[in-house]
Design a protein around this motif. Structure first.
Motif, mmCIF file in Angstrom:
data_model
loop_
_atom_site.group_PDB
_atom_site.id
_atom_site.type_symbol
_atom_site.label_atom_id
_atom_site.label_comp_id
_atom_site.label_asym_id
_atom_site.label_seq_id
_atom_site.Cartn_x
_atom_site.Cartn_y
_atom_site.Cartn_z
ATOM 1 N N PHE A 151 0.585 -0.993 0.068
ATOM 2 C CA PHE A 151 0.186 -0.016 -0.070
ATOM 3 C C PHE A 151 1.174 0.779 0.052
ATOM 4 O O PHE A 151 2.115 0.987 0.430
ATOM 5 C CB PHE A 151 -1.099 0.023 0.961
ATOM 6 N N LEU A 152 -0.352 2.378 -0.166
ATOM 7 C CA LEU A 152 0.651 3.857 -0.291
ATOM 8 C C LEU A 152 0.882 4.264 0.649
ATOM 9 O O LEU A 152 0.256 4.804 1.745
ATOM 10 C CB LEU A 152 0.061 4.788 -0.950
ATOM 11 N N ASN A 153 2.361 4.750 1.483
ATOM 12 C CA ASN A 153 2.829 4.911 2.903
ATOM 13 C C ASN A 153 2.593 6.811 2.494
ATOM 14 O O ASN A 153 3.996 6.885 1.366
ATOM 15 C CB ASN A 153 3.588 4.706 4.065
ATOM 16 N N VAL A 154 2.640 7.690 3.578
ATOM 17 C CA VAL A 154 3.271 9.214 2.771
ATOM 18 C C VAL A 154 3.844 9.172 4.228
ATOM 19 O O VAL A 154 3.438 9.960 6.047
ATOM 20 C CB VAL A 154 2.075 9.933 2.706
ATOM 21 N N ASP A 155 5.240 10.013 3.889
ATOM 22 C CA ASP A 155 5.851 10.592 4.433
ATOM 23 C C ASP A 155 5.801 11.959 5.399
ATOM 24 O O ASP A 155 5.950 12.300 3.985
ATOM 25 C CB ASP A 155 7.597 10.258 4.866
ATOM 26 N N ASN A 156 6.044 12.390 5.755
ATOM 27 C CA ASN A 156 5.945 13.682 6.130
ATOM 28 C C ASN A 156 7.077 14.584 7.105
ATOM 29 O O ASN A 156 8.040 14.213 7.981
ATOM 30 C CB ASN A 156 4.713 14.681 7.178
ATOM 31 N N ILE A 157 8.310 15.231 5.866
ATOM 32 C CA ILE A 157 9.497 15.252 6.547
ATOM 33 C C ILE A 157 9.760 17.201 6.618
ATOM 34 O O ILE A 157 9.490 17.720 5.999
ATOM 35 C CB ILE A 157 10.679 14.746 5.518
ATOM 36 N N LYS A 158 9.803 17.820 7.737
ATOM 37 C CA LYS A 158 10.513 19.148 7.957
ATOM 38 C C LYS A 158 11.261 19.825 7.449
ATOM 39 O O LYS A 158 12.380 19.214 7.670
ATOM 40 C CB LYS A 158 9.429 19.215 9.357
ATOM 41 N N LYS A 159 11.750 20.818 6.624
ATOM 42 C CA LYS A 159 12.843 21.930 6.755
ATOM 43 C C LYS A 159 12.165 23.111 6.687
ATOM 44 O O LYS A 159 11.200 23.218 7.233
ATOM 45 C CB LYS A 159 12.519 21.108 5.454
ATOM 46 N N THR A 160 13.196 24.201 6.884
ATOM 47 C CA THR A 160 12.821 25.244 6.933
ATOM 48 C C THR A 160 14.226 26.000 5.758
ATOM 49 O O THR A 160 15.516 25.256 5.203
ATOM 50 C CB THR A 160 13.584 25.936 8.179
ATOM 51 N N ILE A 161 14.014 26.875 5.296
ATOM 52 C CA ILE A 161 14.727 27.710 4.469
ATOM 53 C C ILE A 161 14.745 29.413 4.986
ATOM 54 O O ILE A 161 13.621 30.159 5.166
ATOM 55 C CB ILE A 161 13.881 28.269 2.745
ATOM 56 N N ASN A 162 15.819 29.399 5.116
ATOM 57 C CA ASN A 162 16.093 30.333 6.417
ATOM 58 C C ASN A 162 15.772 31.623 5.275
ATOM 59 O O ASN A 162 15.908 32.080 4.632
ATOM 60 C CB ASN A 162 17.872 30.728 6.336
ATOM 61 N N ALA A 163 15.671 33.081 5.881
ATOM 62 C CA ALA A 163 15.280 34.152 5.581
ATOM 63 C C ALA A 163 15.433 34.659 4.428
ATOM 64 O O ALA A 163 17.432 34.792 4.714
ATOM 65 C CB ALA A 163 15.238 35.629 6.467
ATOM 66 N N GLY A 164 15.981 35.148 2.783
ATOM 67 C CA GLY A 164 16.042 35.979 2.757
ATOM 68 C C GLY A 164 16.315 37.339 2.801
ATOM 69 O O GLY A 164 15.709 37.968 3.898
ATOM 70 N N THR A 165 16.906 37.672 1.454
ATOM 71 C CA THR A 165 16.502 39.316 1.207
ATOM 72 C C THR A 165 16.571 39.862 0.189
ATOM 73 O O THR A 165 16.328 39.226 -1.216
ATOM 74 C CB THR A 165 18.542 39.840 1.084
ATOM 75 N N ALA A 166 15.232 41.043 0.285
ATOM 76 C CA ALA A 166 14.723 40.966 -0.879
ATOM 77 C C ALA A 166 15.353 41.361 -1.848
ATOM 78 O O ALA A 166 16.164 42.285 -2.415
ATOM 79 C CB ALA A 166 13.652 42.506 -0.372
ATOM 80 N N ASN A 167 14.598 40.885 -3.282
ATOM 81 C CA ASN A 167 15.421 41.155 -4.580
ATOM 82 C C ASN A 167 16.256 41.023 -5.407
ATOM 83 O O ASN A 167 17.574 40.785 -5.963
ATOM 84 C CB ASN A 167 15.193 42.781 -4.940
ATOM 85 N N THR A 168 17.227 39.539 -4.079
ATOM 86 C CA THR A 168 18.353 38.766 -3.634
ATOM 87 C C THR A 168 18.033 37.521 -4.013
ATOM 88 O O THR A 168 17.616 37.349 -2.875
ATOM 89 C CB THR A 168 19.231 38.832 -3.422
ATOM 90 N N THR A 169 18.942 36.507 -5.556
ATOM 91 C CA THR A 169 18.336 35.092 -5.836
ATOM 92 C C THR A 169 18.413 34.343 -4.428
ATOM 93 O O THR A 169 20.210 34.894 -4.068
ATOM 94 C CB THR A 169 19.411 35.029 -6.694
ATOM 95 N N GLN A 170 18.091 33.102 -3.903
ATOM 96 C CA GLN A 170 18.760 32.758 -2.712
ATOM 97 C C GLN A 170 18.381 30.784 -3.153
ATOM 98 O O GLN A 170 17.491 31.153 -3.633
ATOM 99 C CB GLN A 170 17.513 32.373 -1.070
ATOM 100 N N GLU A 171 19.701 30.600 -3.317
ATOM 101 C CA GLU A 171 19.543 28.960 -3.628
ATOM 102 C C GLU A 171 20.002 28.347 -1.956
ATOM 103 O O GLU A 171 21.010 28.173 -1.505
ATOM 104 C CB GLU A 171 20.534 28.468 -4.496
ATOM 105 N N VAL A 172 19.097 27.080 -1.919
ATOM 106 C CA VAL A 172 19.082 25.972 -0.815
ATOM 107 C C VAL A 172 18.866 24.647 -1.857
ATOM 108 O O VAL A 172 18.318 24.746 -2.961
ATOM 109 C CB VAL A 172 17.719 26.543 0.118
ATOM 110 N N GLU A 173 19.347 23.705 -1.000
ATOM 111 C CA GLU A 173 19.360 22.806 -1.406
ATOM 112 C C GLU A 173 18.518 21.505 -0.315
ATOM 113 O O GLU A 173 18.719 21.829 0.945
ATOM 114 C CB GLU A 173 20.706 21.937 -1.901
#
Length: 490
Positions: free
Chosen positions: A278-300
């Motif tokens: 059967f299908l199982n669903v895992d919930n994984i929590k992450k956070t992306i820190n605050a960025g700067t307006a009009n500045t590109t932010q990339e996270v992995e």
């Protein structure tokens, strides 16, 4: 009987088909303010239409001031669900309210949402296209806004909140005066959508279903007195102002002919035992820190699913709370006006041309994952600069970009659980996400009239990943006659 006689013999040979449906009302065996545990009978199959029912009531201080949000109603009140067989956790999903909303409520047509499910969940969100400018400066002709007359809530003036009122289902402090909310278990437990669960295999075990409700009322419930939009209020109820009562389980047990249930029991005695996938669903929590307006932010982000079979990934995001969250509250999935995503599976990028940013292509991937279109109005999903500039739904109206989940379908087209997904080897799944957050766009005129073109998007992002994987339960008859249950991920 010879061949000719068989060809001309039209007598009906009925097979014995006797099925009984027994409905029982179960009270919890253990309960607290927000956690309820039920014990299920192990004599038959349990059906997906088995329904969790409960009532909400407000505290004396909030009497008749509160209502479950109009977006997903009482579904937003369910925090987690867990099914256990003995000491084995068969299925557990945290933050199940967001997953169920996308996969079982808003993948349905608006007529089903509003004319069927609303009777159970008390969701009641209707929309209107303004044919003339409204009282607030942000009520622009042609914009899409909640219909204050037909929705469960009148959200008041979009700039000041004046006139906010509850149209239906206000919560009294007396639970007996409030309507019952009902949620089918099939909306909360994905394994029940694959097959009816043969509980008669677990007579040697205790089968428990545990439901945990949201303790923070602000996440799912509106309070009509919190309507000072200029002061940052968002119609959200105060923590603890809504309580739960009359929590019951209306169980539909399917009792099939004994030969059918015996044939399943015989499978447990064979080599390899009886296997349920059967299908199982895992919930994984992450956070992306605050960025700067009009500045590109990339996270992995990396999701560890080594040696498992994945069917899909669903990605939900939340910016810090603002007054424009008055409609969806914390059941939302915030979009960013400029955002891109790339998925890397088994060391290979899914999109060979690089990260995708087109909201239409992102929406199509949601369609592939859900199996049908996400049934929401355009500004709820689209928050690209063109949509913002068109004033299709100014932020004060509480719609634009408030429901933009990002998804990836990993199924291979085979209509099976085991073997129908993609096997994840030694490489973790990599999610490469990029955003260029906007600053709040306010001129002096806009600020004076509480009207912005776009809200600040540089805040911390709270991320929820829901990963659908294959899970296998193996049931065997031991030499001493007892049943053995093993649960594993493929």
């Amino acid at each position: 009987m010879n061949q000719l006689q068989r060809l001309t013999d039209y007598r009906v040979q009925d097979q014995e088909s006797i099925m009984e449906i027994r409905t029982e009302r179960l009270d919890p065996i253990v309960s607290s303010n927000y956690r309820y545990q039920f014990r299920l009978d192990t004599s038959s199959y349990i059906d997906r239409n088995t329904m969790l029912t409960f009532k909400l009531h407000s505290t004396a201080a909030a009497n008749n001031n509160c209502r479950v949000n109009c977006w997903n109603g009482g579904l937003g009140a369910i925090r987690s669900v867990e099914l256990q067989v003995g000491d084995f956790s068969i299925q557990k999903i945290d933050n199940v309210n967001k997953w169920a909303t996308a996969n079982h409520l808003y993948n349905q047509t608006p007529s089903v949402q509003n004319k069927k499910l609303s009777h159970y969940l008390h969701n009641a969100l209707k929309y209107d296209v303004l044919t003339a400018a409204g009282a607030a400066d942000c009520d622009v002709t042609g914009s899409i806004t909640p219909n204050d007359a037909l929705s469960g809530m009148n959200y008041g003036r979009a700039d000041t909140g004046a006139g906010a009122a509850i149209n239906s289902m206000a919560l009294s402090q007396n639970a007996a005066d409030n309507e019952t909310i009902g949620i089918p278990l099939g909306m909360l437990l994905p394994m029940l959508n694959d097959r009816d669960l043969p509980l008669f295999l677990f007579t040697n075990y205790k089968v428990h279903l545990t439901i945990e409700f949201e303790s923070d009322s602000a996440k799912f419930c509106n309070d009509v007195t919190k309507n000072n939009y200029g002061g940052g209020e968002r119609l959200s109820a105060a923590d603890g102002s809504v309580l739960f009562s009359n929590v019951e389980l209306i169980c539909d047990y399917l009792i099939l002919p004994s030969r059918v249930q015996n044939s399943v029991l015989e499978e447990t005695a064979k080599e390899g035992g009886y296997v349920l996938d059967f299908l199982n669903v895992d919930n994984i929590k992450k956070t992306i820190n605050a960025g700067t307006a009009n500045t590109t932010q990339e996270v992995e982000h990396r999701i560890n699913l080594i040696n498992q079979e994945a069917h899909y990934i669903q990605f939900f995001k939340e910016l810090p709370d603002t007054m424009s969250d008055k409609v969806l509250l914390n059941q939302r999935s915030d979009g960013i006006s400029l955002e891109k995503i790339q998925w890397n599976i088994n060391g290979v990028d899914i999109y060979t041309s690089g990260k995708i940013s087109n909201p239409v292509e992102q929406y199509n991937n949601v369609t592939y994952t859900l199996g049908r279109d996400l049934q929401v109005v355009a500004p709820l999903y689209k928050k690209d600069p063109a949509t913002i500039a068109s004033l299709l739904a100014p932020p004060q109206q509480g719609l634009i970009g408030k429901y933009k989940p990002l998804m990836l379908d990993l199924r291979n087209g085979e209509p099976v659980r085991r073997g129908g997904g993609r096997f994840i080897g030694e490489y973790p799944i990599r999610v490469i996400y990029e955003r260029t957050p906007s600053a709040a766009a306010n001129t002096s005129w806009f600020a004076a009239n509480n009207f912005s073109l776009v809200e600040a998007e540089a805040g911390v992002l709270k991320c929820d990943y829901y990963v659908g994987t294959t899970r296998i339960m193996n049931v065997r008859t031991m030499p001493n006659g007892s049943m053995s249950v093993l649960v594993s991920d493929l």
